[in-house]
Design an enzyme around this catalytic site. Structure first.
Site, mmCIF file in Angstrom:
data_model
loop_
_atom_site.group_PDB
_atom_site.id
_atom_site.type_symbol
_atom_site.label_atom_id
_atom_site.label_comp_id
_atom_site.label_asym_id
_atom_site.label_seq_id
_atom_site.Cartn_x
_atom_site.Cartn_y
_atom_site.Cartn_z
ATOM 1 N N SER A 1 4.140 -9.759 -34.696
ATOM 2 C CA SER A 1 4.797 -11.051 -34.864
ATOM 3 C C SER A 1 5.789 -11.232 -33.724
ATOM 4 O O SER A 1 6.121 -10.296 -33.023
ATOM 5 C CB SER A 1 5.518 -11.108 -36.198
ATOM 6 O OG SER A 1 6.586 -10.196 -36.195
ATOM 7 N N HIS B 1 -17.294 40.176 -9.737
ATOM 8 C CA HIS B 1 -17.179 40.597 -8.334
ATOM 9 C C HIS B 1 -15.721 40.722 -7.877
ATOM 10 O O HIS B 1 -15.464 41.083 -6.726
ATOM 11 C CB HIS B 1 -18.000 39.680 -7.419
ATOM 12 C CG HIS B 1 -17.351 38.381 -7.064
ATOM 13 N ND1 HIS B 1 -17.659 37.192 -7.683
ATOM 14 C CD2 HIS B 1 -16.401 38.069 -6.143
ATOM 15 C CE1 HIS B 1 -16.940 36.212 -7.160
ATOM 16 N NE2 HIS B 1 -16.161 36.724 -6.224
ATOM 17 N N SER C 1 -12.605 32.185 -6.913
ATOM 18 C CA SER C 1 -13.577 32.975 -7.670
ATOM 19 C C SER C 1 -13.023 33.419 -9.014
ATOM 20 O O SER C 1 -11.860 33.768 -9.128
ATOM 21 C CB SER C 1 -13.943 34.244 -6.905
ATOM 22 O OG SER C 1 -14.797 33.941 -5.860
ATOM 23 N N SER D 1 8.734 -11.435 -33.575
ATOM 24 C CA SER D 1 9.985 -10.694 -33.601
ATOM 25 C C SER D 1 9.893 -9.381 -32.830
ATOM 26 O O SER D 1 10.878 -8.730 -32.567
ATOM 27 C CB SER D 1 10.414 -10.438 -35.041
ATOM 28 O OG SER D 1 9.341 -9.925 -35.771
ATOM 29 N N THR E 1 5.646 -13.560 -40.472
ATOM 30 C CA THR E 1 5.246 -12.181 -40.688
ATOM 31 C C THR E 1 5.009 -11.962 -42.172
ATOM 32 O O THR E 1 5.880 -12.262 -42.986
ATOM 33 C CB THR E 1 6.358 -11.215 -40.247
ATOM 34 O OG1 THR E 1 6.802 -11.607 -38.955
ATOM 35 C CG2 THR E 1 5.861 -9.792 -40.201
ATOM 36 N N ASP F 1 -22.301 37.543 -13.127
ATOM 37 C CA ASP F 1 -21.001 37.768 -12.482
ATOM 38 C C ASP F 1 -19.845 37.404 -13.433
ATOM 39 O O ASP F 1 -19.090 36.474 -13.174
ATOM 40 C CB ASP F 1 -20.955 36.907 -11.192
ATOM 41 C CG ASP F 1 -19.751 37.214 -10.326
ATOM 42 O OD1 ASP F 1 -19.046 38.209 -10.609
ATOM 43 O OD2 ASP F 1 -19.523 36.456 -9.355
#
Ligand SMILES: *[C@@H]1O[C@H](CO)[C@@H](O)[C@H](O)[C@H]1NC(C)=O
Ligand SMILES: *[C@@H]1O[C@H](CO)[C@@H](O)[C@H](O)[C@H]1NC(C)=O
Ligand SMILES: *[C@@H]1O[C@H](CO)[C@@H](O)[C@H](O)[C@H]1NC(C)=O
Ligand SMILES: *[C@@H]1O[C@H](CO)[C@@H](O)[C@H](O)[C@H]1NC(C)=O
Ligand SMILES: *[C@@H]1O[C@H](CO)[C@@H](O)[C@H](O)[C@H]1NC(C)=O
Ligand SMILES: *[C@@H]1O[C@H](CO)[C@@H](O)[C@H](O)[C@H]1NC(C)=O
Length: 757
Positions: free
Chosen positions: A264, A514, A685, A266, A339, A563
């Site tokens: 609303s 690795h 890695s 307001s 409202t 890996d």
């Protein structure tokens, strides 16, 4: 400003006309200036516009917080000549209500930054803060000081909050204390508290607020977080006393969340945007808990604009993303004036009645309802919502009239009100809240921080262990955005190697195999996670099928299949919002994060995460103490063959068949088409290749190797025509992960729950 006399005269003339009801007329800014602050207008000088005053921190507008432009061109309340609008210093409520102790200094009024100290008379001991400062939000820092002596009462002295009066001095079972506030203060919290058998008082400590007192975002997130947490955690950790291990049990029931946002006039436009964004944030955050509520979301003024209907959820016609899209696309058009808050409650009541009809009375007993309102409470149509709130209570409490029976149902209904606006109608709003335990009424000065406020809810202890939870925005060190990233250093006399890794449980870090060589021992390995530097590596375990020399006779000098490695720490890392595990394939928790309901499989997870033939993924690179994100597109399905073809050009590869080096266990990224990808550099890695799914991060691969060495540590470089990177797909190594992380034949660590297939 230089208003011309002429202009003022015209304005005065037109106002004369409009006072006579001849024309509609605008308000004027004449004589409306304020000292020490300024104002904004919601609709310029038109009828219905709100003049909202602003003051610097520690001050509040006085005598009015705002003024409304009326149809006849006058402001309400009218400016007063002998009480000019100004900024006044924030006051805190009177602290000298302390019993059995002294307060110093004693003053008539206490202003922002004033400090007070508290001492108890001899024989009495203090709980709460002995020293408190008056804060810019009109509250004292720290908890209420209470002087008491052990009297053998069932409940502890509940104290007397600043500015209040307490009636009742008996603290035995069923004894009641009541509170009221002095002068122009009003009470927020429980005005009545009863001493319960378990030694706790019902309700929450009340506080006395001025109209200029508000709750800070931190207070709101803590209070709202702990209040709503109960509704949001479907699995609770409890102690299995026989095993001494934690187990998870599930709560029953369905959670229905109803959200209403006041649009609303307001409420200012910027408030609306902020409220809408906050609702989106709230929904996303709720999604990161392991619950899937049904939603009813509406905006309202004199009518209701339903954005999402809970009925679609019941039919299974709506998914969360639709909700968010619909919210994002909702724009405020020209609104009807007025409202009608009552109509909103009526709408929610209707929805509940419909649910009850669909699932039956017994089914409805298992439904929990959480209503959340954003409004200033200035309703001017539809009457008071209180009778409707009573009907809602009646429905959820199953008509139980006896207090005791109704109590047993109270946990099924929560009504939260976020009071937001220049001027708040506390007396009207507070009675609309409902629910057990924590705070349900929040008084927000500004809604700007509401998104962040909701964000902090996820840091609550109970959910902090959930894998992959993170913040979506940049933070200083990026730790909260990538709380799982780890830096690994393997150091021997001859060699030093740096890798990245990811926290996958409080005791394990996943990285590339690795990063280690045959000569390495656990003592050579250091793991850094934020400020936490751990030398206490207990062990590291490399995938049993990893063998770098496995294909030297097939022309592959270094073969990286399998890996992956897991590093086990001697002790669990403390989990927090900056240190939290990432989700990994094959676990139940990952299925929860991906919202796979019922019995799910790793295959389903993979289909969800790696479903496109060009899947956007990310990994990190370390630069200094922080990290940067690199983006790639994994080439899957039809795109894969072209991608891996470039492996044959890499150094150390002497075969024409790329599949010899790049087994099916790798994801491939890089090249120019259709997008240029970032490439992995030295030091990247072992890092996680990940994908965000809503607010959870799932790791799908580990950065392994590439065709070209184009960059140094921490650089962000783009791929060229022939550069390709290969990432070990974790979905191919779930049995390895499960054999260690899911091992429940040991007592060193809590095992992860893996799916059976
Ligand atoms: C209005 O006042 C606020 C608070 O004192 C200040 O932050 C803001 O810059 C001011 N705006 C203007 C346009 O003067
Ligand atoms: C303007 O209208 C309001 C109510 O509509 C009334 O209370 C007020 O006295 C009016 N002001 C003037 C100056 O006529
Ligand atoms: C309290 O604050 C006011 C306003 O800043 C100041 O004038 C006063 O000296 C302060 N009192 C104490 C005891 O600090
Ligand atoms: C489990 O029980 C132990 C000992 O009784 C206690 O220290 C611990 O805090 C409990 N944990 C939880 C999660 O309740
Ligand atoms: C959950 O459901 C089971 C079986 O349906 C029931 O026995 C139990 O009481 C329910 N628990 C709660 C808290 O409602
Ligand atoms: C509760 O009361 C309403 C109205 O009196 C009635 O229609 C409904 O059947 C009652 N529900 C239960 C569970 O008793």
């Amino acid at each position: 400003m230089g208003f011309s006399v002429h202009w003022i005269w015209l304005a005065a003339l037109s106002c004369l006309l409009c006072m006579a009801g001849e024309v509609r007329c605008d308000c004027t800014e004449v004589n409306m200036q304020m000292t020490g602050g300024n104002y904004t207008l919601t609709k310029q000088l038109e009828q219905g516009s709100l003049m909202i005053y602003h003051c610097p921190e520690g001050y509040y507008p006085y005598p009015a917080l705002s003024r409304l432009c009326q149809a006849n061109g006058s402001w309400k309340p009218a400016a007063r000549r002998f009480l000019p609008q100004r900024c006044r210093m924030v006051e805190c409520p009177d602290p000298s209500v302390l019993e059995f102790g002294s307060v110093s200094p004693l003053q008539e009024n206490y202003f922002v930054k004033n400090e007070t100290t508290y001492e108890c008379y001899s024989g009495y001991s203090m709980r709460g803060s002995g020293r408190r400062t008056c804060l810019p939000n009109g509250k004292w820092s720290g908890p209420t000081p209470i002087c008491s002596r052990d009297s053998g009462d069932n409940c502890a002295d509940p104290g007397i909050p600043a500015g209040s009066v307490r009636n009742g001095n008996l603290f035995g079972i069923d004894d009641t204390v009541t509170y009221s506030c002095n002068g122009n203060l009003f009470l927020v919290g429980s005005s009545e508290r009863v001493c319960q058998e378990n030694g706790q008082w019902t309700g929450i400590e009340p506080a006395c607020y001025y109209k200029h007192t508000y709750d800070t975002p931190l207070e709101v997130s803590e209070a709202f977080g702990s209040a709503i947490r109960e509704s949001l955690t479907t699995s609770e950790v409890t102690n299995d006393t026989q095993q001494g291990r934690t187990i998870r049990i599930s709560k029953n029931g369905t959670l229905n969340i109803y959200i209403a946002v006041d649009i609303s006039e307001s409420i200012e436009k910027k408030h609306f945007d902020n409220a809408r964004d906050a609702v989106i944030k709230l929904i996303k955050k709720i999604a990161s808990f392991s619950v899937t509520p049904n939603y009813e979301i509406l905006f309202f003024s004199s009518q209701v604009y339903e954005v999402v209907s809970i009925l679609d959820f019941l039919d299974g016609n709506t998914v969360l993303n639709d909700v968010i899209t619909r919210l994002e696309n909702f724009v405020v058009g020209d609104r009807n004036t007025g409202t009608d808050l009552n109509m909103v409650f009526k709408t929610f009541l209707e929805r509940m009645a419909f649910i009850k009809q669909q699932v039956g009375v017994e089914g409805f007993k298992e439904h929990r309802h959480v209503l959340i309102f954003f409004t200033d409470g200035a309703y001017n149509m539809g009457g008071s919502p209180v009778p409707t709130v009573n009907l809602i209570k009646n429905m959820v409490y199953m008509n139980h009239t006896s207090e005791k029976e109704a109590k047993s149902r109270e946990e099924f209904l929560d009504i939260y009100v976020f009071a937001i606006g220049a001027e708040l109608f506390d007396e009207d709003l507070q009675p609309l809240t409902a629910g057990l335990g924590g705070q349900h009424y929040f008084r927000m000065k500004d809604i700007q921080n509401l998104q962040e406020t909701f964000d902090q809810i996820i840091d609550e202890e109970e959910v902090k262990g959930l894998c992959g939870l993170h913040k979506d925005y940049e933070t200083d060190t990026q730790r909260e955005r990538y709380p799982w990233w780890a830096f690994i250093h393997v150091q021997t006399k001859e060699k030093s190697k740096k890798c990245l890794g990811s926290l996958v449980t409080p005791q394990f870090i996943l990285t590339a195999a690795h990063c280690f060589t045959f000569e390495n021992f656990p003592e050579d390995v250091t793991v850094e996670i934020g400020n936490f530097i751990e030398k206490g590596v207990k062990n590291f375990k490399i995938h049993p099928q990893y063998n770098i020399n496995g294909k030297t006779n097939e022309g592959v000098k270094e073969f990286y299949d399998y890996d992956v490695a897991l590093i086990q720490l001697k002790n669990d890392i403390k989990i927090s919002s900056a240190t939290r595990p990432i989700c990994i394939p094959g676990t139940q928790e990952t299925s929860n994060a991906l919202k796979l309901v019922g019995k799910s499989t790793s295959k389903q997870q993979e289909e969800l995460l790696l479903k496109n033939h060009l899947e956007r993924l990310s990994f990190l690179t370390k630069t200094g103490n922080t990290v940067r994100e690199k983006d790639v597109h994994a080439k899957l399905g039809d795109n894969r063959d072209e991608c891996i073809q470039h492996a044959v050009d890499a150094e150390g590869i002497d075969t024409n068949n790329p599949k010899v080096a790049v087994t099916d266990n790798f994801l491939c990224s890089g090249g120019l088409n259709p997008f240029r990808d970032h490439i992995a550099c030295k030091g990247d890695s072992g890092g996680a290749v990940f994908k965000n799914f809503e607010h959870r991060t799932v790791q799908v691969a580990v950065v392994s190797w590439g065709t070209k060495d184009k960059c140094g540590t921490g650089e962000v470089v783009e791929s060229d025509e022939a550069s390709r990177d290969f990432h070990l797909n974790l979905f191919r190594v779930v049995p390895f992960l499960k054999s260690i992380l899911g091992d429940d034949n040991q007592d060193d660590y809590a095992p992860l729950e893996f799916l059976s297939s």
